[in-house]
Each structure stands twice: as structure tokens, then as C-alpha cells.
Design a protein around this motif. Structure first.
Motif, PDB file in Angstrom:
ATOM      1  N   ARG A   1     -13.539  -7.347  -7.270  1.00 12.67           N
ATOM      2  CA  ARG A   1     -14.882  -6.761  -7.224  1.00 12.67           C
ATOM      3  C   ARG A   1     -15.779  -7.336  -8.312  1.00 12.67           C
ATOM      4  O   ARG A   1     -16.978  -7.518  -8.104  1.00 12.67           O
TER       5      ARG A   1
ATOM      6  N   PHE B   1       0.723   0.402  -8.628  1.00 16.69           N
ATOM      7  CA  PHE B   1      -0.624   0.978  -8.729  1.00 16.69           C
ATOM      8  C   PHE B   1      -1.445   0.249  -9.783  1.00 16.69           C
ATOM      9  O   PHE B   1      -2.623  -0.081  -9.570  1.00 16.69           O
ATOM     10  N   GLY B   2      -0.836  -0.013 -10.941  1.00 18.58           N
ATOM     11  CA  GLY B   2      -1.552  -0.710 -12.001  1.00 18.58           C
ATOM     12  C   GLY B   2      -1.951  -2.112 -11.589  1.00 18.58           C
ATOM     13  O   GLY B   2      -3.066  -2.558 -11.881  1.00 18.58           O
TER      14      GLY B   2
ATOM     15  N   VAL C   1       1.676   2.066  -3.623  1.00 22.55           N
ATOM     16  CA  VAL C   1       0.615   2.293  -4.610  1.00 22.55           C
ATOM     17  C   VAL C   1       0.611   3.726  -5.120  1.00 22.55           C
ATOM     18  O   VAL C   1       0.388   3.976  -6.312  1.00 22.55           O
ATOM     19  N   ARG C   2       0.888   4.685  -4.219  1.00 22.16           N
ATOM     20  CA  ARG C   2       0.836   6.104  -4.611  1.00 22.16           C
ATOM     21  C   ARG C   2       2.118   6.571  -5.291  1.00 22.16           C
ATOM     22  O   ARG C   2       2.142   7.657  -5.875  1.00 22.16           O
TER      23      ARG C   2
ATOM     24  N   TRP D   1       0.822  -1.212   0.000  1.00 21.70           N
ATOM     25  CA  TRP D   1       0.000   0.000   0.000  1.00 21.70           C
ATOM     26  C   TRP D   1       0.855   1.260   0.000  1.00 21.70           C
ATOM     27  O   TRP D   1       0.482   2.264  -0.592  1.00 21.70           O
TER      28      TRP D   1
ATOM     29  N   HIS E   1      -2.373  -3.130  -8.477  1.00 23.45           N
ATOM     30  CA  HIS E   1      -3.395  -2.981  -7.442  1.00 23.45           C
ATOM     31  C   HIS E   1      -4.767  -2.777  -8.079  1.00 23.45           C
ATOM     32  O   HIS E   1      -5.747  -3.410  -7.685  1.00 23.45           O
ATOM     33  N   ARG E   2      -4.817  -1.917  -9.058  1.00 24.06           N
ATOM     34  CA  ARG E   2      -6.093  -1.653  -9.726  1.00 24.06           C
ATOM     35  C   ARG E   2      -6.620  -2.907 -10.412  1.00 24.06           C
ATOM     36  O   ARG E   2      -7.821  -3.213 -10.335  1.00 24.06           O
ATOM     37  N   GLU E   3      -5.752  -3.650 -11.071  1.00 22.88           N
ATOM     38  CA  GLU E   3      -6.176  -4.855 -11.782  1.00 22.88           C
ATOM     39  C   GLU E   3      -6.634  -5.947 -10.823  1.00 22.88           C
ATOM     40  O   GLU E   3      -7.665  -6.591 -11.043  1.00 22.88           O
TER      41      GLU E   3
ATOM     42  N   TYR F   1      -7.766  -5.652  -7.682  1.00 19.80           N
ATOM     43  CA  TYR F   1      -9.015  -5.319  -6.998  1.00 19.80           C
ATOM     44  C   TYR F   1     -10.187  -5.239  -7.961  1.00 19.80           C
ATOM     45  O   TYR F   1     -11.325  -5.503  -7.572  1.00 19.80           O
ATOM     46  N   ALA F   2      -9.936  -4.876  -9.209  1.00 24.08           N
ATOM     47  CA  ALA F   2     -11.017  -4.874 -10.204  1.00 24.08           C
ATOM     48  C   ALA F   2     -11.532  -6.297 -10.425  1.00 24.08           C
ATOM     49  O   ALA F   2     -12.741  -6.523 -10.494  1.00 24.08           O
TER      50      ALA F   2
ATOM     51  N   THR G   1       4.085   3.392 -10.220  1.00 27.91           N
ATOM     52  CA  THR G   1       2.998   3.247 -11.196  1.00 27.91           C
ATOM     53  C   THR G   1       2.700   1.785 -11.507  1.00 27.91           C
ATOM     54  O   THR G   1       1.553   1.431 -11.774  1.00 27.91           O
TER      55      THR G   1
END
Length: 210
Positions: free
Chosen positions: A138, A127-128, A120-121, A117, A130-132, A134-135, A124
Motif C-alpha cells: 500500500r 499475521f505479522g 493469518v487469524r 489467509w 501479512h501486515r508487513e 501489505y503495508a 501470529t
């Protein structure tokens, strides 16, 4: 006496696995700041040069470790769904229960996630990923909720409901990892299942407007 080699001579796949596992241990025990190529290689029992041979530096290794842990969580949840069978309620319940059992419910995993975590900020690539990750998580929740809602003839805003459910699962997981004496894993699981039960008791909650 023959001298033992200083480093192991594993196959490339085994070396990568050892490096990823060593990185997870370093992140859990030392955080991002203390996770160095030297420390990782010592724990993996390989030459420091192999880190750059198998990965594009420490940042790449950390990112791959993030991905690998996400894959482990995904496989664990997927196996629980397969074992639950086709019934939507049984599958949703199995997903929740698996979230409160090892290897997902593991206080050592919290320290690793904190390390991720923190990146993540600033990273990059992390972050990418993490987004993938969690997407996909969900999206799976949306499918489970949608199937359970369809079984009851309820029109549910599955996107927002999945976000809410994910936040609840994450929050309870975090609180348990920080202090497991506050509530048991069974209590956490039942709390989430009770919340899901109220979705069907009050079907207007979470319905898509418009």
C-alpha cells in the motif's frame, strides 16, 4: 550398478529454496491441513529431518514461504516500474498491468494464498508478515498515486485511495483466479485503469478533508 542416493545433497541455500517451493505446491494442492513435513520433504526430495534443520518446524517454513511469495510479487512490480521510466502516469499504468500478468495473475497462486489467509487469524507470525507485506504494498501504491496527483495539481487522500485501489486489484485478481471465463486479464486491467482515470476526472473524490 551403483545405488542412487535417496535424497539430494544440495547446498543449504538450494535446500531451503526447494523446501519453500515444495511447501507452496503442497499448500496449493493439499491446503494447510494436508501440508505435512513428510509431504514437503518428499516433494523437495530431501530428508524430513532437514525441515527442522533449516526451519523452526512446519509453521516457520510456511511463514517463510509466505514471505518469499510476497518478495516475488514485490520484485515483479518493482521491475515493471523501473521499465516504465520516471513519468508518474506510465509508472501507475505499469503497476496495474503487471498485476494482471504472470507470475502475479496465476490461478495456482490463489490456492497458496488461501492457505496463508487461513493462518493469518491463528498464527501470529503469519499475521505479522501479512501486515508487513501489505503495508509495503500500500505504501508503494500511495507513492504512485501521490506522484500522479501532484502532476495534475490534485490533493488526493493517498492512504484511502491506495486502500481502495488495493481492494479493487485484490478483488479482480480473486474473481479471475476463481473463474477466468468471466472476464479477461485485459478487461480486468482496463477496469482498474478506468477507475483511476475517474479520479482525475472528479478530483474532489478522495481528497483529504479538513
Amino acid at each position: 550398478m551403483q545405488r542412487q542416493p535417496k535424497y539430494s545433497r544440495d547446498l543449504p541455500e538450494e535446500r531451503r529454496r526447494k523446501l519453500i517451493e515444495a511447501t507452496a505446491r503442497c499448500l496449493a494442492e493439499l491446503g494447510v491441513a494436508g501440508t505435512s513435513v513428510r509431504e514437503i520433504s518428499l516433494r523437495a526430495e530431501v530428508s524430513p529431518g532437514l525441515v527442522n534443520h533449516h526451519f523452526a518446524g512446519k509453521e516457520d517454513l510456511i511463514a517463510q514461504t509466505y514471505w518469499q511469495i510476497g518478495e516475488t510479487v514485490d520484485r515483479t512490480l518493482g521491475a515493471a516500474l523501473v521499465a516504465a521510466g520516471p513519468d508518474p502516469d506510465a509508472r501507475l499504468t505499469a503497476f496495474v498491468k503487471a498485476s494482471f500478468e504472470p507470475p502475479i495473475l496465476d490461478s495456482d497462486l490463489l490456492a497458496v494464498w488461501i492457505g496463508f489467509w487461513s493462518l493469518v487469524r491463528t498464527d501470529t507470525r503469519v499475521f505479522g508478515m501479512h501486515r508487513e507485506v501489505y503495508a509495503a504494498y500500500r505504501e508503494r501504491l500511495e507513492g504512485l498515486l501521490g506522484a500522479a496527483a501532484e502532476k495534475r495539481g490534485v490533493t488526493l487522500d493517498t492512504r484511502l485511495t491506495a486502500i481502495s485501489l488495493s481492494a479493487m486489484l485484490d478483488g479482480l485478481w480473486l474473481e479471475w483466479c476463481l473463474d477466468p471465463e468471466v472476464f479477461s486479464a485485459d478487461e480486468g486491467c482496463q477496469t482498474v485503469l478506468n477507475w483511476i482515470g475517474r479520479l482525475w476526472a472528479f478530483p474532489d473524490t478522495g481528497n483529504r478533508s479538513g
